[in-house]
Design an enzyme around this catalytic site. Structure first.
Site, PDB file in Angstrom:
ATOM      1  N   SER A 113       2.440  41.376   6.912  1.00 56.40           N
ATOM      2  CA  SER A 113       1.257  40.520   6.929  1.00 56.40           C
ATOM      3  C   SER A 113       0.210  41.086   7.870  1.00 56.40           C
ATOM      4  O   SER A 113       0.531  41.743   8.868  1.00 56.40           O
ATOM      5  CB  SER A 113       1.677  39.133   7.424  1.00 56.40           C
ATOM      6  OG  SER A 113       0.567  38.358   7.757  1.00 56.40           O
TER       7      SER A 113
ATOM      8  N   TYR B 203       6.715  33.213  13.505  1.00 56.71           N
ATOM      9  CA  TYR B 203       6.638  33.777  12.153  1.00 56.71           C
ATOM     10  C   TYR B 203       6.039  35.186  12.208  1.00 56.71           C
ATOM     11  O   TYR B 203       6.584  36.141  11.655  1.00 56.71           O
ATOM     12  CB  TYR B 203       5.792  32.877  11.227  1.00 56.71           C
ATOM     13  CG  TYR B 203       5.345  33.597   9.972  1.00 56.71           C
ATOM     14  CD1 TYR B 203       6.248  33.870   8.950  1.00 56.71           C
ATOM     15  CD2 TYR B 203       4.019  34.056   9.829  1.00 56.71           C
ATOM     16  CE1 TYR B 203       5.852  34.571   7.816  1.00 56.71           C
ATOM     17  CE2 TYR B 203       3.621  34.749   8.700  1.00 56.71           C
ATOM     18  CZ  TYR B 203       4.539  35.006   7.694  1.00 56.71           C
ATOM     19  OH  TYR B 203       4.147  35.710   6.584  1.00 56.71           O
TER      20      TYR B 203
ATOM     21  N   LYS C 188       7.619  39.287  11.395  1.00 57.31           N
ATOM     22  CA  LYS C 188       7.037  40.363  10.583  1.00 57.31           C
ATOM     23  C   LYS C 188       6.886  41.635  11.422  1.00 57.31           C
ATOM     24  O   LYS C 188       7.233  42.735  11.004  1.00 57.31           O
ATOM     25  CB  LYS C 188       5.672  39.947  10.026  1.00 57.31           C
ATOM     26  CG  LYS C 188       5.731  38.804   9.039  1.00 57.31           C
ATOM     27  CD  LYS C 188       6.476  39.202   7.769  1.00 57.31           C
ATOM     28  CE  LYS C 188       6.703  38.041   6.846  1.00 57.31           C
ATOM     29  NZ  LYS C 188       7.683  38.325   5.793  1.00 57.31           N
TER      30      LYS C 188
HETATM   31  P1  NAD Z   1       7.303  31.624  -0.707  1.00 60.14           P
HETATM   32  O1  NAD Z   1       7.867  30.671   0.289  1.00 60.14           O
HETATM   33  O2  NAD Z   1       6.677  31.050  -1.930  1.00 60.14           O
HETATM   34  O3  NAD Z   1       8.431  32.672  -1.144  1.00 60.14           O
HETATM   35  C1  NAD Z   1       9.483  33.040  -0.313  1.00 60.14           C
HETATM   36  C2  NAD Z   1      10.767  32.816  -1.094  1.00 60.14           C
HETATM   37  O4  NAD Z   1      11.871  33.217  -0.296  1.00 60.14           O
HETATM   38  C3  NAD Z   1      10.994  31.357  -1.482  1.00 60.14           C
HETATM   39  O5  NAD Z   1      11.242  31.282  -2.871  1.00 60.14           O
HETATM   40  C4  NAD Z   1      12.209  30.947  -0.663  1.00 60.14           C
HETATM   41  O6  NAD Z   1      12.995  29.988  -1.359  1.00 60.14           O
HETATM   42  C5  NAD Z   1      12.908  32.267  -0.465  1.00 60.14           C
HETATM   43  N1  NAD Z   1      13.756  32.353   0.739  1.00 60.14           N
HETATM   44  C6  NAD Z   1      13.451  32.058   2.025  1.00 60.14           C
HETATM   45  N2  NAD Z   1      14.480  32.344   2.829  1.00 60.14           N
HETATM   46  C7  NAD Z   1      15.478  32.859   2.049  1.00 60.14           C
HETATM   47  C8  NAD Z   1      16.780  33.351   2.292  1.00 60.14           C
HETATM   48  N3  NAD Z   1      17.299  33.366   3.527  1.00 60.14           N
HETATM   49  N4  NAD Z   1      17.505  33.811   1.254  1.00 60.14           N
HETATM   50  C9  NAD Z   1      16.997  33.793  -0.010  1.00 60.14           C
HETATM   51  N5  NAD Z   1      15.774  33.338  -0.307  1.00 60.14           N
HETATM   52  C10 NAD Z   1      15.012  32.879   0.719  1.00 60.14           C
HETATM   53  O7  NAD Z   1       6.265  32.558   0.070  1.00 60.14           O
HETATM   54  P2  NAD Z   1       5.262  33.653  -0.494  1.00 60.14           P
HETATM   55  O8  NAD Z   1       3.893  33.200  -0.162  1.00 60.14           O
HETATM   56  O9  NAD Z   1       5.596  34.014  -1.866  1.00 60.14           O
HETATM   57  O10 NAD Z   1       5.591  34.848   0.483  1.00 60.14           O
HETATM   58  C11 NAD Z   1       6.494  35.895   0.142  1.00 60.14           C
HETATM   59  C12 NAD Z   1       6.643  36.829   1.317  1.00 60.14           C
HETATM   60  O11 NAD Z   1       5.370  37.344   1.662  1.00 60.14           O
HETATM   61  C13 NAD Z   1       7.196  36.160   2.573  1.00 60.14           C
HETATM   62  O12 NAD Z   1       8.035  37.067   3.243  1.00 60.14           O
HETATM   63  C14 NAD Z   1       5.953  35.893   3.372  1.00 60.14           C
HETATM   64  O13 NAD Z   1       6.214  35.813   4.754  1.00 60.14           O
HETATM   65  C15 NAD Z   1       5.106  37.104   3.035  1.00 60.14           C
HETATM   66  N6  NAD Z   1       3.677  36.888   3.231  1.00 60.14           N
HETATM   67  C16 NAD Z   1       3.065  35.829   2.621  1.00 60.14           C
HETATM   68  C17 NAD Z   1       1.714  35.616   2.813  1.00 60.14           C
HETATM   69  C18 NAD Z   1       1.016  34.446   2.166  1.00 60.14           C
HETATM   70  O14 NAD Z   1      -0.091  34.136   2.552  1.00 60.14           O
HETATM   71  N7  NAD Z   1       1.588  33.788   1.176  1.00 60.14           N
HETATM   72  C19 NAD Z   1       0.971  36.490   3.631  1.00 60.14           C
HETATM   73  C20 NAD Z   1       1.632  37.561   4.235  1.00 60.14           C
HETATM   74  C21 NAD Z   1       2.986  37.758   4.017  1.00 60.14           C
HETATM   75  C1  UD1 Z   2      -2.445  31.913   8.003  1.00 62.00           C
HETATM   76  C2  UD1 Z   2      -1.497  32.227   9.133  1.00 62.00           C
HETATM   77  C3  UD1 Z   2      -1.048  33.675   9.049  1.00 62.00           C
HETATM   78  C4  UD1 Z   2      -0.404  33.932   7.701  1.00 62.00           C
HETATM   79  C5  UD1 Z   2      -1.394  33.554   6.605  1.00 62.00           C
HETATM   80  C6  UD1 Z   2      -0.768  33.685   5.267  1.00 62.00           C
HETATM   81  C7  UD1 Z   2      -2.184  30.684  10.939  1.00 62.00           C
HETATM   82  C8  UD1 Z   2      -2.772  30.582  12.291  1.00 62.00           C
HETATM   83  N1  UD1 Z   2      -2.147  31.930  10.400  1.00 62.00           N
HETATM   84  O1  UD1 Z   2      -3.535  32.787   8.108  1.00 62.00           O
HETATM   85  O2  UD1 Z   2      -0.112  33.962  10.057  1.00 62.00           O
HETATM   86  O3  UD1 Z   2      -0.036  35.290   7.557  1.00 62.00           O
HETATM   87  O4  UD1 Z   2      -1.799  32.187   6.773  1.00 62.00           O
HETATM   88  O5  UD1 Z   2      -1.735  33.483   4.289  1.00 62.00           O
HETATM   89  O6  UD1 Z   2      -1.747  29.700  10.353  1.00 62.00           O
HETATM   90  N2  UD1 Z   2      -8.861  26.619   7.254  1.00 62.00           N
HETATM   91  C9  UD1 Z   2      -9.609  25.464   7.313  1.00 62.00           C
HETATM   92  N3  UD1 Z   2      -9.042  24.300   6.899  1.00 62.00           N
HETATM   93  C10 UD1 Z   2      -7.775  24.223   6.409  1.00 62.00           C
HETATM   94  C11 UD1 Z   2      -7.007  25.414   6.332  1.00 62.00           C
HETATM   95  C12 UD1 Z   2      -7.589  26.591   6.782  1.00 62.00           C
HETATM   96  O7  UD1 Z   2     -10.758  25.484   7.735  1.00 62.00           O
HETATM   97  O8  UD1 Z   2      -7.311  23.122   6.057  1.00 62.00           O
HETATM   98  C13 UD1 Z   2      -9.488  27.896   7.665  1.00 62.00           C
HETATM   99  C14 UD1 Z   2      -8.785  28.605   8.800  1.00 62.00           C
HETATM  100  O9  UD1 Z   2      -9.271  28.198  10.033  1.00 62.00           O
HETATM  101  C15 UD1 Z   2      -9.090  30.084   8.476  1.00 62.00           C
HETATM  102  C16 UD1 Z   2      -9.185  30.096   6.944  1.00 62.00           C
HETATM  103  O10 UD1 Z   2      -9.417  28.756   6.554  1.00 62.00           O
HETATM  104  O11 UD1 Z   2     -10.357  30.413   8.987  1.00 62.00           O
HETATM  105  C17 UD1 Z   2      -7.916  30.606   6.273  1.00 62.00           C
HETATM  106  O12 UD1 Z   2      -6.813  29.856   6.756  1.00 62.00           O
HETATM  107  P1  UD1 Z   2      -5.336  30.042   6.159  1.00 62.00           P
HETATM  108  O13 UD1 Z   2      -5.379  29.911   4.685  1.00 62.00           O
HETATM  109  O14 UD1 Z   2      -4.430  29.105   6.897  1.00 62.00           O
HETATM  110  O15 UD1 Z   2      -4.965  31.552   6.472  1.00 62.00           O
HETATM  111  P2  UD1 Z   2      -4.997  32.346   7.877  1.00 62.00           P
HETATM  112  O16 UD1 Z   2      -5.379  31.481   9.000  1.00 62.00           O
HETATM  113  O17 UD1 Z   2      -5.769  33.573   7.667  1.00 62.00           O
END
Ligand code: NAD
Ligand code: UD1
Length: 338
Positions: free
Chosen positions: A124, A149, A153
């Site tokens: 991330s 969290y 990562k």
């Molecule tokens: P998500 O929660 O939808 O998907 C994660 C999946 O992992 C879920 O289906 C959950 O059931 C499964 N899971 C969790 N722990 C587990 C375990 N111990 N064993 C087996 N399955 C398990 O989240 P996502 O948004 O699809 O994210 C996927 C990956 O990308 C995650 O590692 C997340 O941290 C990373 N990531 C997400 C974002 C974001 O904004 N969505 C940003 C940066 C990184």
């Molecule tokens: C958040 C996480 C980051 C994670 C990422 C995944 C925090 C502090 N950071 O990032 O670790 O990797 O999600 O996508 O939670 N906002 C509002 N109102 C809301 C929600 C968000 O104004 O109800 C604003 C936030 O202040 C930010 C932007 O929208 O400026 C995006 O927020 P968000 O979607 O939560 O993502 P990140 O903060 O970038």
């Protein structure tokens, strides 16, 4: 090639399974469903017309990982499984470190015992902390994270780097995602957060669909175009395609590689709200609230390295991201629940 996709029932995982199947890969999904529904897999099968082998399995369960790897002859692993709620990680650090770090250590150990040393990891932009410079290149130094969290990562990046260094047979790609939003064009799969969403786009779509009253905008006094936070939103289908490109890189026996997956464009909270209203015709009432602890003003990627080395570039703009998020939300007001 057969790919083990941990967390493949989740938001990014399910979209990636679609991209894999559409590009001729076989996918085996292992997910404990702690934050997802098996319905996403059924929908993936509907979209692609292909079967997905699904195991309800926890990465912490060594026997289960061993069983899957004994049974399926996989060539590589894309590892999405993990807990990802920032606020919850502050309340439950032990659970986050155990699930994300221990789960990965067990998975990697079983993979190497089965001689599967090709690994793509979901990292991330959070590892850059408050970034030293913008746009953020992969050279930008990693900084202190503001929550457990983020640390999982950052630490897993280090662990995987050290493992690859000690055994160069490993090919490891660390993908640093910026802010994934949007959904598959079909409206059949998308993001289905538990309870009140923490992230901006699911909050916006739930306001638009009438489940929540108004959006709180966390601060309008940042040093940005309109005072609200700026992020690099990327369509989840583009992000998914980035994993397919990363597999091509793995086939070149790439060793350790790190890529940002973002668009290179910064968009403010209010710009996203306006874009959503403009492209969907839905009103999103909002009010300005105090800043959220741990937030930074601006975060967007330089996506040049991924373009140069993976031949990958985000195709979709903010308009499509908004339209597709809205299609998913309006077709599935309660996510995967009936
Ligand atoms: P998500 O929660 O939808 O998907 C994660 C999946 O992992 C879920 O289906 C959950 O059931 C499964 N899971 C969790 N722990 C587990 C375990 N111990 N064993 C087996 N399955 C398990 O989240 P996502 O948004 O699809 O994210 C996927 C990956 O990308 C995650 O590692 C997340 O941290 C990373 N990531 C997400 C974002 C974001 O904004 N969505 C940003 C940066 C990184
Ligand atoms: C958040 C996480 C980051 C994670 C990422 C995944 C925090 C502090 N950071 O990032 O670790 O990797 O999600 O996508 O939670 N906002 C509002 N109102 C809301 C929600 C968000 O104004 O109800 C604003 C936030 O202040 C930010 C932007 O929208 O400026 C995006 O927020 P968000 O979607 O939560 O993502 P990140 O903060 O970038």
């Amino acid at each position: 090639m057969k790919i083990l996709v941990t967390g493949g029932a989740g938001y990014i995982g399910s979209h990636t399974v679609v991209s894999l199947l559409e590009n001729g890969y076989e996918a085996v999904v292992a997910d404990n469903l702690v934050n997802s529904s098996v319905k996403s897999i059924e929908r993936v099968e509907k979209i692609t017309g292909r079967k997905v082998k699904f195991y309800k399995a926890d990465t912490l369960d060594r026997e289960a990982m061993k069983h899957i790897l004994d049974t399926e002859n996989v060539d590589a692993c894309i590892h999405f499984a993990g807990l990802k709620a920032v606020g919850e990680s502050v309340q439950k650090p032990w659970e986050y470190y155990e699930n994300n770090i221990q789960g990965t250590l067990i998975l990697v150990d079983e993979l190497r015992k089965h001689n599967v040393k090709n690994f793509i990891f979901s990292s991330s932009a959070t590892v850059y902390g408050d970034p030293e410079f913008i746009p953020i290149t992969e050279q930008c130094p990693k900084k202190a994270c503001t929550n457990p969290y983020g640390w999982t990562k950052s630490m897993l990046e280090q662990i995987l780097t050290d493992i690859q260094k000690a055994d160069p047979e490993w090919n490891v790609i660390l993908l640093r995602y910026f802010n994934p939003i949007g959904a598959h064009k079909s409206g059949l799969i998308g993001e289905d957060p538990n309870g009140i969403p923490n992230n901006l786009m699911p909050y916006i779509t739930q306001v638009a669909v009438g489940k929540l009253k108004e959006l709180g905008v966390f601060g309008n006094d940042y040093d940005t175009v309109d005072g609200t936070g700026v992020r690099d939103y990327i369509h989840v289908v583009d992000l998914a395609d980035g994993h397919v490109k990363a597999l091509d890189k793995i086939k070149e026996k790439c060793g350790l590689k790190i890529y940002n997956l973002g668009t290179g464009n910064g968009v403010s909270v209010l710009q996203l709200v306006k874009a959503f209203e403009g492209s969907t015709g839905q009103k999103v009432p909002y009010s300005i609230k105090p800043r959220r602890a741990g937030d930074i003003a601006t975060c967007y990627a330089s996506a040049d390295l991924a373009e140069k080395e993976l031949g990958w570039k985000a195709k979709y703009g903010i308009k499509e991201m908004c339209e597709d998020s809205w299609r998913w939300q309006s077709m599935n007001p309660n996510g995967y629940e009936d």
